[in-house]
Design a protein around this motif. Structure first.
Motif, PDB file in Angstrom:
ATOM      1  N   VAL A  25       0.855  -1.186   0.000  1.00 47.66           N
ATOM      2  CA  VAL A  25       0.000   0.000   0.000  1.00 47.66           C
ATOM      3  C   VAL A  25       0.892   1.239   0.000  1.00 47.66           C
ATOM      4  CG1 VAL A  25      -1.741   1.292   1.308  1.00 47.66           C
ATOM      5  CG2 VAL A  25      -1.858  -1.207   1.201  1.00 47.66           C
ATOM      6  N   ASP A  26       0.558   2.183  -0.853  1.00 51.20           N
ATOM      7  CA  ASP A  26       1.304   3.435  -0.967  1.00 51.20           C
ATOM      8  C   ASP A  26       1.366   4.135   0.397  1.00 51.20           C
ATOM      9  OD1 ASP A  26       2.532   5.602  -2.624  1.00 51.20           O
ATOM     10  OD2 ASP A  26       0.747   6.697  -1.911  1.00 51.20           O
ATOM     11  N   ASP A  27       2.530   4.679   0.736  1.00 55.33           N
ATOM     12  CA  ASP A  27       2.723   5.324   2.043  1.00 55.33           C
ATOM     13  C   ASP A  27       1.727   6.459   2.292  1.00 55.33           C
ATOM     14  OD1 ASP A  27       4.770   3.625   2.693  1.00 55.33           O
ATOM     15  OD2 ASP A  27       6.382   5.039   2.227  1.00 55.33           O
ATOM     16  N   GLU A  28       1.435   7.229   1.254  1.00 56.56           N
ATOM     17  CA  GLU A  28       0.508   8.347   1.398  1.00 56.56           C
ATOM     18  C   GLU A  28      -0.910   7.847   1.704  1.00 56.56           C
ATOM     19  OE1 GLU A  28      -0.863  11.817  -1.551  1.00 56.56           O
ATOM     20  OE2 GLU A  28       1.320  11.541  -1.411  1.00 56.56           O
ATOM     21  N   VAL A  29      -1.329   6.807   1.022  1.00 53.90           N
ATOM     22  CA  VAL A  29      -2.651   6.220   1.259  1.00 53.90           C
ATOM     23  C   VAL A  29      -2.700   5.612   2.659  1.00 53.90           C
ATOM     24  CG1 VAL A  29      -4.257   4.395   0.531  1.00 53.90           C
ATOM     25  CG2 VAL A  29      -3.083   5.799  -1.186  1.00 53.90           C
ATOM     26  N   ALA A  30      -1.652   4.906   3.030  1.00 54.49           N
ATOM     27  CA  ALA A  30      -1.581   4.285   4.349  1.00 54.49           C
ATOM     28  C   ALA A  30      -1.688   5.347   5.438  1.00 54.49           C
ATOM     29  CB  ALA A  30      -0.291   3.491   4.505  1.00 54.49           C
ATOM     30  N   GLU A  31      -0.996   6.455   5.258  1.00 54.56           N
ATOM     31  CA  GLU A  31      -1.025   7.528   6.259  1.00 54.56           C
ATOM     32  C   GLU A  31      -2.421   8.123   6.381  1.00 54.56           C
ATOM     33  OE1 GLU A  31      -0.016   9.615   9.338  1.00 54.56           O
ATOM     34  OE2 GLU A  31       1.306   8.130   8.434  1.00 54.56           O
ATOM     35  N   GLN A  32      -3.126   8.276   5.262  1.00 56.54           N
ATOM     36  CA  GLN A  32      -4.495   8.799   5.302  1.00 56.54           C
ATOM     37  C   GLN A  32      -5.418   7.839   6.048  1.00 56.54           C
ATOM     38  OE1 GLN A  32      -5.523   9.416   1.197  1.00 56.54           O
ATOM     39  NE2 GLN A  32      -4.595  11.458   1.119  1.00 56.54           N
ATOM     40  N   VAL A  33      -5.306   6.559   5.744  1.00 51.68           N
ATOM     41  CA  VAL A  33      -6.146   5.550   6.394  1.00 51.68           C
ATOM     42  C   VAL A  33      -5.855   5.518   7.891  1.00 51.68           C
ATOM     43  CG1 VAL A  33      -6.566   3.064   6.606  1.00 51.68           C
ATOM     44  CG2 VAL A  33      -6.441   4.126   4.341  1.00 51.68           C
ATOM     45  N   LEU A  34      -4.576   5.462   8.251  1.00 49.50           N
ATOM     46  CA  LEU A  34      -4.204   5.394   9.668  1.00 49.50           C
ATOM     47  C   LEU A  34      -4.601   6.671  10.406  1.00 49.50           C
ATOM     48  CD1 LEU A  34      -0.726   3.655   9.326  1.00 49.50           C
ATOM     49  CD2 LEU A  34      -2.905   2.621  10.028  1.00 49.50           C
ATOM     50  N   GLY A  35      -4.479   7.797   9.750  1.00 47.05           N
ATOM     51  CA  GLY A  35      -4.897   9.059  10.352  1.00 47.05           C
ATOM     52  C   GLY A  35      -6.385   9.069  10.647  1.00 47.05           C
ATOM     53  N   ARG A  36      -7.157   8.584   9.697  1.00 47.14           N
ATOM     54  CA  ARG A  36      -8.620   8.538   9.883  1.00 47.14           C
ATOM     55  C   ARG A  36      -8.989   7.551  10.989  1.00 47.14           C
ATOM     56  NH1 ARG A  36     -13.082  10.856  10.655  1.00 47.14           N
ATOM     57  NH2 ARG A  36     -14.890   9.712   9.925  1.00 47.14           N
ATOM     58  N   TYR A  37      -8.345   6.393  11.023  1.00 47.38           N
ATOM     59  CA  TYR A  37      -8.619   5.403  12.063  1.00 47.38           C
ATOM     60  C   TYR A  37      -8.268   5.957  13.445  1.00 47.38           C
ATOM     61  CZ  TYR A  37      -9.650   1.443   8.977  1.00 47.38           C
ATOM     62  OH  TYR A  37     -10.229   0.588   8.101  1.00 47.38           O
ATOM     63  N   THR A  38      -7.206   6.736  13.521  1.00 53.92           N
ATOM     64  CA  THR A  38      -6.822   7.356  14.782  1.00 53.92           C
ATOM     65  C   THR A  38      -7.868   8.396  15.188  1.00 53.92           C
ATOM     66  OG1 THR A  38      -4.481   7.011  14.299  1.00 53.92           O
ATOM     67  CG2 THR A  38      -5.014   8.661  15.974  1.00 53.92           C
ATOM     68  N   GLU A  39      -8.317   9.180  14.204  1.00 53.38           N
ATOM     69  CA  GLU A  39      -9.333  10.209  14.440  1.00 53.38           C
ATOM     70  C   GLU A  39     -10.611   9.637  15.046  1.00 53.38           C
ATOM     71  OE1 GLU A  39     -11.006  12.750  11.211  1.00 53.38           O
ATOM     72  OE2 GLU A  39      -8.874  13.113  10.827  1.00 53.38           O
ATOM     73  N   VAL A  40     -11.054   8.508  14.510  1.00 53.65           N
ATOM     74  CA  VAL A  40     -12.319   7.926  14.970  1.00 53.65           C
ATOM     75  C   VAL A  40     -12.133   6.975  16.148  1.00 53.65           C
ATOM     76  CG1 VAL A  40     -13.465   8.218  12.752  1.00 53.65           C
ATOM     77  CG2 VAL A  40     -12.324   6.056  13.266  1.00 53.65           C
ATOM     78  N   GLY A  41     -10.893   6.798  16.595  1.00 53.24           N
ATOM     79  CA  GLY A  41     -10.639   6.005  17.794  1.00 53.24           C
ATOM     80  C   GLY A  41     -10.429   4.516  17.576  1.00 53.24           C
ATOM     81  N   LEU A  42     -10.286   4.101  16.331  1.00 49.96           N
ATOM     82  CA  LEU A  42     -10.013   2.680  16.072  1.00 49.96           C
ATOM     83  C   LEU A  42      -8.565   2.318  16.394  1.00 49.96           C
ATOM     84  CD1 LEU A  42     -12.011   2.117  12.773  1.00 49.96           C
ATOM     85  CD2 LEU A  42     -12.540   1.231  15.050  1.00 49.96           C
ATOM     86  N   ILE A  43      -7.701   3.321  16.316  1.00 56.08           N
ATOM     87  CA  ILE A  43      -6.301   3.134  16.699  1.00 56.08           C
ATOM     88  C   ILE A  43      -6.042   4.085  17.855  1.00 56.08           C
ATOM     89  CG2 ILE A  43      -3.882   3.288  16.024  1.00 56.08           C
ATOM     90  CD1 ILE A  43      -4.762   3.007  13.109  1.00 56.08           C
ATOM     91  N   ASP A  44      -5.594   3.534  18.970  1.00 59.40           N
ATOM     92  CA  ASP A  44      -5.291   4.342  20.152  1.00 59.40           C
ATOM     93  C   ASP A  44      -4.107   3.699  20.857  1.00 59.40           C
ATOM     94  OD1 ASP A  44      -5.160   5.767  22.501  1.00 59.40           O
ATOM     95  OD2 ASP A  44      -7.306   5.617  22.944  1.00 59.40           O
ATOM     96  N   ASP A  45      -2.915   4.156  20.528  1.00 56.02           N
ATOM     97  CA  ASP A  45      -1.701   3.567  21.103  1.00 56.02           C
ATOM     98  C   ASP A  45      -1.636   3.723  22.618  1.00 56.02           C
ATOM     99  OD1 ASP A  45      -0.926   2.695  18.628  1.00 56.02           O
ATOM    100  OD2 ASP A  45       0.818   4.020  18.455  1.00 56.02           O
TER     101      ASP A  45
END
Length: 157
Positions: A25-45
């Motif tokens: 997966v392209d780094d730019e696309v991956a960053e957008q997906v991960l950013g959105r998942y973090t925003e909505v709380g699916l990723i919370d380190d």
């Protein structure tokens, strides 16, 4: 892909980024997906780290040092790791060490006190406990058991 991975178990942002990278997966696309998942709380380190510390400490008896190493391996930021392991009270850590010692004392009964001490301190060291704490607690356990010749083993932290 990220949702599938998260449905099996919680993951850190770094773990998901690695998975996306491995799949090409392209780094730019991956960053957008991960950013959105973090925003909505699916990723919370932070939540992942807190839960990891409690789970691994209670389940495996791991000390702060070992827990921090495991979190760093999973790509959790140093500051987040520090905050998560600081939530583990020194009394909790000492109590877990005493439980581990009690189990190993029973399993090593009949051995030379020096050999017992080395084995038990070794177990604690592999679980991340500082040498000074390990040695002190093992010595106390041997004294409580009535061992007359207590070993004098130098310990470095």
């Amino acid at each position: 892909m990220c949702l599938r991975l998260l449905s099996f178990s919680p993951r850190t942002r770094a773990q998901l980024a690695d998975a996306l990278r491995r799949k090409g997966v392209d780094d730019e696309v991956a960053e957008q997906v991960l950013g959105r998942y973090t925003e909505v709380g699916l990723i919370d380190d932070e939540a992942f780290a807190r839960a990891w510390v409690q789970s691994r400490h209670n389940g495996r008896g791991l000390a702060r040092r070992a827990l921090a190493a495991e979190l760093r391996q999973r790509g959790v930021a140093d500051e987040t790791v520090k905050d998560a392991v600081e939530e583990l009270a020194p009394e909790q850590e000492e109590s877990a060490a005493r439980e581990l010692i009690a189990k190993r004392m029973a399993a090593t009964r009949g051995l030379d006190p020096t050999k017992r001490t080395r084995r038990i301190v070794g177990v604690l060291a592999r679980k991340g406990y500082p040498g000074s704490l390990s040695y002190r607690l093992v010595r106390e356990a041997l004294e409580a058991e009535g061992t007359e010749e207590l070993p004098d083993i130098p310990v470095d932290d």
